[in-house]
Design a protein around this motif. Structure first.
Motif: not given
Lengths: 135, 110
Positions: A9, A15, A18-19, A66-67, A70-71, A73-74, A87
Motif C-alpha cells: 500500500l 498506488q 490503483l489510481s 479514491a483515485s 492515490s494520485w 501519494y504518487v 497514468s
C-alpha cells in the motif's frame, strides 16, 4: 502478511496502478450517471450539476476521490514527467471499459490510437522498470 | 462539435494541467507549511472546475470520444514540469509522452 500488505500500500507504483483503476471505474459510473441525469435548460446544462441527481454520479465521485488520494501519494514520490505519462494507461483502459460496460463502439482508427498510447506508456515505463530492478 | 463545446473541452484541459502543477508543488511541501495549503487549495479548486465542466460535456459526447482529449495534457504537463518544476525530461520520456498524445489525437479524430 499484514506487513507485506502495508508495504504494498505504501509503494507509490502500486498506488499509481490503483489510481488508474479507480479513474477507469469512476468514468464508467460518471457516464452512466450523466446519461440518466435530468437535462436542465440549455444555458445551465453545460455545468453538469444536474448529474448530482444520479446515484451513479455519486459512486463515480467516490472513485474520483479514491483515485485523487492515490494520485497525491504518487506525486509525493514520483516525478510528474514519469508519473503523468504512466497514468495515461487510462486511455487504454477507458475505451476497453466503454466497449465492455457501456456497449460503445470502438472503430479501427480508435483501436490504432489506443495501441499508440500503449506503446508510449511502455516506452516511458521500461527505463523505470529497469531502475526498480536495480533497486 | 460546436465551437462552444470545443471551448469547454479546451478550458477543462487547461484547468486540469494547471491543477496537476499546483498539486505537485503542494505535495513537495511540508504538510503543515502554509505553502502546502495555498497550492493544495488552488489545485483542488481548478481540478473541481475541470471535473464539473467534463461532467457537463459527458451528457453530449461518448466517454471514449471525450476523455482522450485530456491525453493532450501529457506533452503539455511533461514540458511544463520540466520548465516550472525543473524535473528531468529525457528524450525517451518526451518520445513516450508524444506517442501517447499522438495516440490520443488519433482516438479523438475517429
Amino acid at each position: 502478511m499484514i506487513q507485506k500488505a502495508k508495504e504494498l500500500l505504501l509503494n507509490p507504483w502500486f498506488q499509481l496502478a490503483l489510481s488508474v483503476l479507480f479513474v477507469t471505474t469512476s468514468e464508467v459510473f460518471l457516464k452512466r450517471g450523466a446519461v440518466e441525469a435530468p437535462r436542465l435548460p440549455e444555458q445551465v446544462n453545460w455545468t453538469g450539476v444536474s448529474g448530482l441527481a444520479s446515484l451513479n454520479v455519486w459512486y463515480g465521485i467516490l472513485f474520483v476521490i479514491a483515485s485523487f488520494v492515490s494520485w497525491l501519494y504518487v506525486l509525493r514520490f514520483i516525478p510528474l514527467t514519469i508519473a503523468f505519462p504512466l497514468s495515461n494507461f487510462v486511455h487504454v483502459l477507458i475505451p476497453l471499459a466503454s466497449w465492455f460496460c457501456l456497449d460503445e463502439i470502438i472503430s479501427t482508427q480508435r483501436w490504432c490510437g489506443i495501441a499508440l498510447v500503449l506503446i508510449g506508456v511502455l516506452i516511458v515505463a521500461k527505463p523505470v522498470a529497469r531502475m526498480e530492478e536495480k533497486l | 462539435m460546436t465551437p462552444f463545446s470545443a471551448l469547454l473541452i479546451f478550458v477543462a484541459l487547461v484547468l486540469f494541467v494547471v491543477a496537476q502543477l499546483f498539486l505537485k508543488h503542494a505535495m513537495e511541501s511540508d504538510l503543515r507549511n502554509p505553502r502546502f495549503t495555498r497550492f493544495f487549495g488552488a489545485g483542488l479548486a481548478t481540478m473541481t472546475a475541470s471535473f464539473f465542466i467534463t461532467l457537463g460535456l459527458l451528457q453530449d459526447f461518448d466517454l471514449s470520444y471525450l476523455y482522450p482529449f485530456q491525453g493532450l495534457s501529457v506533452v503539455i504537463i511533461s514540458i511544463l514540469a520540466a520548465i516550472i518544476l525543473r524535473e528531468k525530461l529525457t528524450p525517451r520520456l518526451f518520445l513516450g509522452a508524444a506517442l501517447i498524445s499522438g495516440g490520443v489525437v488519433l482516438v479523438s479524430l475517429s
